[in-house]
Design a protein around this motif. Structure first.
Motif, short mmCIF file in Angstrom:
data_model
loop_
_atom_site.label_atom_id
_atom_site.label_comp_id
_atom_site.label_asym_id
_atom_site.label_seq_id
_atom_site.Cartn_x
_atom_site.Cartn_y
_atom_site.Cartn_z
N ALA A 1 0.77 -1.37 0.10
CA ALA A 1 0.08 0.15 0.11
C ALA A 1 0.87 1.22 -0.09
O ALA A 1 0.62 2.26 -0.75
CB ALA A 1 -1.00 -0.07 1.13
N ALA A 2 1.90 1.09 0.89
CA ALA A 2 2.94 2.23 0.79
C ALA A 2 3.57 2.67 -0.38
O ALA A 2 3.74 3.80 -0.96
CB ALA A 2 4.11 2.14 1.87
N HIS B 1 2.33 1.66 -3.58
CA HIS B 1 1.54 2.22 -4.42
C HIS B 1 1.19 3.76 -4.20
O HIS B 1 1.01 4.30 -5.15
CB HIS B 1 0.02 1.44 -4.27
CG HIS B 1 0.04 0.28 -4.96
ND1 HIS B 1 -0.64 -0.19 -6.03
CD2 HIS B 1 0.29 -1.16 -4.23
CE1 HIS B 1 -0.58 -1.41 -6.46
NE2 HIS B 1 0.19 -1.99 -5.41
N GLU B 2 0.92 4.14 -2.94
CA GLU B 2 0.76 5.49 -2.58
C GLU B 2 2.08 6.40 -3.05
O GLU B 2 1.75 7.53 -3.70
CB GLU B 2 0.57 5.60 -1.20
CG GLU B 2 0.21 7.10 -0.59
CD GLU B 2 -0.12 7.29 0.76
OE1 GLU B 2 -0.18 8.30 1.28
OE2 GLU B 2 -0.28 6.25 1.40
N TYR B 3 3.10 5.96 -2.83
CA TYR B 3 4.49 6.69 -3.07
C TYR B 3 4.34 6.79 -4.72
O TYR B 3 4.63 7.95 -5.46
CB TYR B 3 5.59 5.99 -2.79
CG TYR B 3 6.97 6.48 -3.36
CD1 TYR B 3 7.50 7.62 -2.88
CD2 TYR B 3 7.57 5.95 -4.71
CE1 TYR B 3 8.50 8.33 -3.44
CE2 TYR B 3 8.79 6.37 -4.96
CZ TYR B 3 9.22 7.58 -4.46
OH TYR B 3 10.38 8.08 -4.84
N ALA C 1 1.98 6.52 -6.98
CA ALA C 1 0.77 7.46 -7.20
C ALA C 1 1.01 8.83 -7.13
O ALA C 1 0.75 9.63 -7.97
CB ALA C 1 -0.37 6.91 -6.57
N ARG C 2 1.64 9.21 -6.04
CA ARG C 2 1.95 10.59 -5.85
C ARG C 2 2.96 11.12 -6.55
O ARG C 2 2.81 12.30 -7.09
CB ARG C 2 2.17 10.80 -4.42
CG ARG C 2 1.39 10.74 -3.53
CD ARG C 2 1.50 10.96 -2.07
NE ARG C 2 0.19 10.80 -1.00
CZ ARG C 2 0.20 11.31 0.00
NH1 ARG C 2 1.20 12.07 0.59
NH2 ARG C 2 -0.95 11.11 0.90
N GLN D 1 -6.56 11.80 -9.88
CA GLN D 1 -6.54 11.71 -8.70
C GLN D 1 -7.51 10.73 -8.08
O GLN D 1 -7.28 9.73 -7.15
CB GLN D 1 -6.93 12.98 -7.88
CG GLN D 1 -7.25 12.89 -6.25
CD GLN D 1 -8.27 14.27 -5.87
OE1 GLN D 1 -8.17 15.24 -6.68
NE2 GLN D 1 -8.50 13.92 -4.74
N ILE E 1 -5.82 9.18 -4.80
CA ILE E 1 -4.96 9.94 -3.85
C ILE E 1 -6.09 10.78 -3.15
O ILE E 1 -6.88 11.35 -3.88
CB ILE E 1 -4.16 10.89 -4.70
CG1 ILE E 1 -3.07 9.86 -5.46
CG2 ILE E 1 -3.36 12.02 -4.06
CD1 ILE E 1 -2.39 10.49 -6.68
N SER E 2 -5.77 11.23 -1.92
CA SER E 2 -6.82 11.79 -1.23
C SER E 2 -6.85 13.34 -1.64
O SER E 2 -6.00 13.85 -2.26
CB SER E 2 -6.39 11.96 0.43
OG SER E 2 -5.40 12.59 0.41
#
Length: 174
Positions: A113-114, A116-118, A120-121, A149, A154-155
């Motif tokens: 998850a981390a 993917h978030e990295y 994606a950002r 987004q 992404i939040s």
């Protein structure tokens, strides 16, 4: 900044054994990562690679997926996430490949998850930079960034921070 590799798994050259490793009949531990990468590179698809083959390579190199080399396995996973997101979309097939690769490499759910978030950002930041090339974000670009987004999960807060930061960077003199 391009974060996407040209190929998900480029063929790599293993390290040579040292004299001591030859005498002790041991292989360089780092070569486990290289051999697993090359196994993925030679496969028709990620899902064609079997967990048993990965575990065999680890045994041959006297290492584990979650040991000292875990960060290197996470990097393989991260590079594949970036490769899949090159078109700014994850297809069902790519999602299945990523789930299989996560299991193959023993990547924990929170680490995946981390990652993917990295990625994606980073991808969103690059897209904001592209939209800001002319100094403003028009309605079409704003709509595209909104869809992106959502697609990248992404939040709103994170997207807003990225947009603000990239806008400030562009406005700095020099």
């Amino acid at each position: 900044m391009n974060i996407v590799p040209r190929t998900p798994f480029p063929m790599l050259t293993p390290s040579r054994q040292s004299l001591l490793q030859r005498l002790l009949r041991r292989r360089p531990r780092d070569n486990a990562v290289i051999e697993i990468n090359n196994l993925l590179a030679r496969a028709d698809s990620v899902r064609a690679v079997r967990r048993e083959d990965v575990m065999r390579i680890c045994r041959e190199h006297r290492t584990t997926l979650n040991g000292a080399l875990s960060g290197r396995f996470e990097r393989i996973y991260r590079d594949y996430v970036a490769y899949c997101l090159e078109d700014r979309h994850l297809s069902d097939s790519e999602l299945a490949d990523l789930a299989h690769l996560q299991k193959l490499l023993g990547i924990a759910a929170d680490a995946a998850a981390a990652i993917h978030e990295y990625v994606a950002r980073q991808l969103y930041r690059c897209s904001v930079d592209e939209a800001l090339n002319d100094g403003i974000i028009d309605d079409d670009e704003r709509e595209f960034l909104g869809r992106l987004q959502q697609e990248l999960a992404i939040s709103g807060r994170a997207a807003h921070r990225i947009l603000e930061t990239q806008t400030q960077v562009r406005q700095r003199p020099g």
